[in-house]
Design a protein around this motif. Sequence first.
Motif: not given
Length: 296
Positions: A84-85, A117-119, A174-178
């Motif tokens: 889960l991202v 992600n994206k911390i 948009g959470v950055g999975k790719s």
Amino acid sequence: MNWKKAIVLRFHSDMVTVQDLKSNQKINCYLPGKFKLQKIRPIVGDYVEYSVDKKSDYGRIENILKRKNELYRPKVANLDQLVLVTTIKNPQVDLLIVDKILALAEKERLDVLIVLNKIDLLKDYLDKEKMKRFINIYSKIYPVVTTSKLTKENIDTLEKYLKDKVSTFAGLSGVGKSSLLNTLDPNLNLREGEISEKLGRGKHTTTYAELLYFNFGGFIVDTPGFSNLELKGIKKDELKFYFKEFQEYYGFCNYSNCSHIVEPGCAVKEALKNNLISESRYENYCNIYRELEKDK
């Protein structure tokens, strides 16, 4: 009968791309008419048996093997774990979506890894406090890994979780999975999206579910992101079994069929009062329960 075994990677028109389990060779296969007549169709992650037409080099799907589990969205089968991202910022985390995904994973008895992600975007005090609260809630139930494609933080840890397993990434657009997948294995070369400033959420970059093979071993399903989630296959009376932190209170409620919502003498609500259960998790449980109640 010279059938080989493979795993389904993706669909395109009326063909299926599979990867042979021994050679790792990718082969395009067609579905014979018997599957259409029986209204049977393999999905991404299915293990199949196939034969090869030596004249055309195309394969023919002969049999779909029994699934050990299945998720409806993303629609994939035979998973070992769900990753889960989510993000605290850009886009803002939606805890209701998070808890719905976790309930679905529990229903299918999947191991879960939560990736925050994206911390690298969390510069100010309030954002960092939101991250601490999130980790405090969920790390008691599931492993949580913080990541960033820019700083490469914990990318090696994430790789260890994914190696030699069949996993799926799931989460909001948009959470950055790719982006994370490209960081893990640049050979995947997936298209990465942007965040819409107007809408405050991600744009869809993945438009279909596809099983991808990592160069370090293992498969991952890159799937379209979503903004809502249908809890298909879950009944309201079984929802309580999919919130892991409720388990230690089973058998201590006054009523054996306690819903943990309105009944007196509820051990789960007592645990909530004593701060042993997260308030946001419990509120989301109640919201999901009422949503399922309306849909019955």
